[in-house]
Each structure stands twice: as C-alpha cells, then as structure tokens.
Design an enzyme around this catalytic site. Sequence first.
Site, PDB file in Angstrom:
ATOM      1  N   CYS A 184      35.752  45.519  47.135  1.00  0.00           N
ATOM      2  CA  CYS A 184      35.025  46.697  47.611  1.00  0.00           C
ATOM      3  C   CYS A 184      35.738  47.354  48.801  1.00  0.00           C
ATOM      4  O   CYS A 184      36.492  46.690  49.542  1.00  0.00           O
ATOM      5  CB  CYS A 184      33.625  46.299  48.077  1.00  0.00           C
ATOM      6  SG  CYS A 184      32.519  45.764  46.777  1.00  0.00           S
TER       7      CYS A 184
ATOM      8  N   CYS B 232      29.440  42.535  50.592  1.00  0.00           N
ATOM      9  CA  CYS B 232      29.982  43.263  51.746  1.00  0.00           C
ATOM     10  C   CYS B 232      29.093  43.085  52.975  1.00  0.00           C
ATOM     11  O   CYS B 232      29.579  42.950  54.098  1.00  0.00           O
ATOM     12  CB  CYS B 232      30.165  44.735  51.414  1.00  0.00           C
ATOM     13  SG  CYS B 232      31.562  45.010  50.304  1.00  0.00           S
TER      14      CYS B 232
ATOM     15  N   ASN C  59      37.920  51.004  47.612  1.00  0.00           N
ATOM     16  CA  ASN C  59      37.832  49.906  46.644  1.00  0.00           C
ATOM     17  C   ASN C  59      39.110  49.824  45.814  1.00  0.00           C
ATOM     18  O   ASN C  59      39.724  50.843  45.472  1.00  0.00           O
ATOM     19  CB  ASN C  59      36.571  49.987  45.781  1.00  0.00           C
ATOM     20  CG  ASN C  59      36.351  51.308  45.086  1.00  0.00           C
ATOM     21  OD1 ASN C  59      36.730  52.353  45.592  1.00  0.00           O
ATOM     22  ND2 ASN C  59      35.743  51.261  43.929  1.00  0.00           N
TER      23      ASN C  59
ATOM     24  N   GLU D 284      40.448  48.012  42.448  1.00  0.00           N
ATOM     25  CA  GLU D 284      40.031  47.250  41.256  1.00  0.00           C
ATOM     26  C   GLU D 284      41.223  46.555  40.603  1.00  0.00           C
ATOM     27  O   GLU D 284      42.371  46.735  41.003  1.00  0.00           O
ATOM     28  CB  GLU D 284      39.302  48.195  40.293  1.00  0.00           C
ATOM     29  CG  GLU D 284      38.040  48.747  40.935  1.00  0.00           C
ATOM     30  CD  GLU D 284      37.157  49.544  39.974  1.00  0.00           C
ATOM     31  OE1 GLU D 284      37.608  49.909  38.873  1.00  0.00           O
ATOM     32  OE2 GLU D 284      36.000  49.809  40.357  1.00  0.00           O
TER      33      GLU D 284
ATOM     34  N   CYS E 103      27.169  46.620  49.095  1.00  0.00           N
ATOM     35  CA  CYS E 103      26.671  45.543  48.234  1.00  0.00           C
ATOM     36  C   CYS E 103      26.404  44.279  49.066  1.00  0.00           C
ATOM     37  O   CYS E 103      26.805  44.180  50.233  1.00  0.00           O
ATOM     38  CB  CYS E 103      27.670  45.246  47.113  1.00  0.00           C
ATOM     39  SG  CYS E 103      29.075  44.249  47.628  1.00  0.00           S
TER      40      CYS E 103
ATOM     41  N   GLU F  32      34.408  48.360  51.625  1.00  0.00           N
ATOM     42  CA  GLU F  32      33.955  47.861  52.923  1.00  0.00           C
ATOM     43  C   GLU F  32      34.715  46.604  53.327  1.00  0.00           C
ATOM     44  O   GLU F  32      35.114  46.426  54.472  1.00  0.00           O
ATOM     45  CB  GLU F  32      32.455  47.540  52.889  1.00  0.00           C
ATOM     46  CG  GLU F  32      31.556  48.740  52.642  1.00  0.00           C
ATOM     47  CD  GLU F  32      31.298  49.018  51.164  1.00  0.00           C
ATOM     48  OE1 GLU F  32      32.192  48.772  50.332  1.00  0.00           O
ATOM     49  OE2 GLU F  32      30.182  49.483  50.852  1.00  0.00           O
TER      50      GLU F  32
HETATM   51  N1  THU Z   1      31.986  48.942  45.421  1.00  0.00           N
HETATM   52  C1  THU Z   1      32.370  49.098  46.708  1.00  0.00           C
HETATM   53  O1  THU Z   1      33.519  49.418  47.001  1.00  0.00           O
HETATM   54  N2  THU Z   1      31.434  48.868  47.673  1.00  0.00           N
HETATM   55  C2  THU Z   1      30.153  48.503  47.432  1.00  0.00           C
HETATM   56  O2  THU Z   1      29.426  48.203  48.362  1.00  0.00           O
HETATM   57  C3  THU Z   1      29.640  48.491  46.066  1.00  0.00           C
HETATM   58  C4  THU Z   1      30.658  48.569  44.997  1.00  0.00           C
HETATM   59  C5  THU Z   1      32.990  49.138  44.370  1.00  0.00           C
HETATM   60  C6  THU Z   1      33.376  47.883  43.641  1.00  0.00           C
HETATM   61  C7  THU Z   1      33.854  48.427  42.312  1.00  0.00           C
HETATM   62  O3  THU Z   1      35.220  48.811  42.466  1.00  0.00           O
HETATM   63  C8  THU Z   1      33.016  49.685  42.123  1.00  0.00           C
HETATM   64  O4  THU Z   1      32.489  50.023  43.389  1.00  0.00           O
HETATM   65  C9  THU Z   1      31.869  49.514  41.127  1.00  0.00           C
HETATM   66  O5  THU Z   1      31.093  48.415  41.452  1.00  0.00           O
END
Ligand code: THU
Length: 160
Positions: free
Chosen positions: A73, A115, A62, A64, A112, A75
Amino acid sequence: MKEIKIESTLTVFDDFNELPKDIASLMEQAIEARKKAYAPYSKFLVGAAIALENGEVITGSNQENASYPSGLCAERTAIYYAGAKYPNVKMKTMAIVAGSTTQQTMVPIPPCGACRQAIAEYEVNQNEAIEIYFMGETGKVVKSNSLANLLPLGFDKSAL
Ligand code: THU
C-alpha cells in the site's frame, strides 16, 4: 460484567478547498505521488505524503505485483521510507488520496487495517500523535487527530 464504549472523533471537511494551507499543500503532494502508483491489477491508485518534524515531506504510492500479496500500500511504502531515511525524526501528518481509474471515487478512503497497524508502530514509538487526512479523488476530506482514533484497542509493544 460491564460494557465499555469506545468513541472516536473525526473532523470532516466539505472538500479540498476547506483545508488549511499547509495541509492542502501536503495533500497536493499525495496527489502527485498517486500519479506514480503502480497498480495495473487493481486499477486503484493511492498516494500518501508524510510531513516530518524536520520539514521534509516523504511520499509513496501503492506498488503492486503479479504475485498479488507481494504488493504494498501507499501508506506503508511512504512510512517505511520515512522510517528508513529519517529514523529519529517525528512524523507529524499523513495525507492520503485514493481512487479507482475505472470509476470516480468521491468518498474519503481510509487506510487499510494493515496500514493502520504500521502507522501505529511509529506513533507509539515517537510518543506523539500522527494526524491523518484522507480523501477520494474529490469530495470530503476526513481528518483524524491521531492514528489511535482509527485503530482502537491496537496491539503494540506494551503487550510484549
Ligand atoms: N491500497 C493502498 O495503497 N492503501 C490502502 O490503505 C488500501 C489499499 C492499495 C493496495 C492495492 O494496490 C490497491 O490499493 C487495491 O487494494
């Protein structure tokens, strides 16, 4: 009027050590990718590794952003990279590992909704299931035989 029932079957492994060798190796690559996550805001680090039909493994974490919604994310970072690098190569398996740096994450963390939608696009296009394995830092690992199991009644190009 009638009711319809939608069922999904998942496989649960007691822990990482129960995984088949090739999946354990893919998960290791997701664990390595997770170390490269850029998550200073949520402190929730996620790694993903995708095994392609050509033997390549594409990883992502991920990423940010100070403007929160601009982040992505793990994925989707991985799957878009795979789609961009190998547009005509099928994706076989995705391994996902996730956890917070502020507390230990001992439950499997599923991808999520956004994704799931992104992975579904590739699964539908390649007309072959993508296996999904997900876990926390430790503990159980969940396997779904296909993305469709995680996204019933998904929206795809057949609607357009
Ligand atoms: N995140 C992911 O990388 N994948 C997911 O399926 C759920 C959330 C990340 C996004 C953000 O950087 C952090 O987790 C908190 O939501």
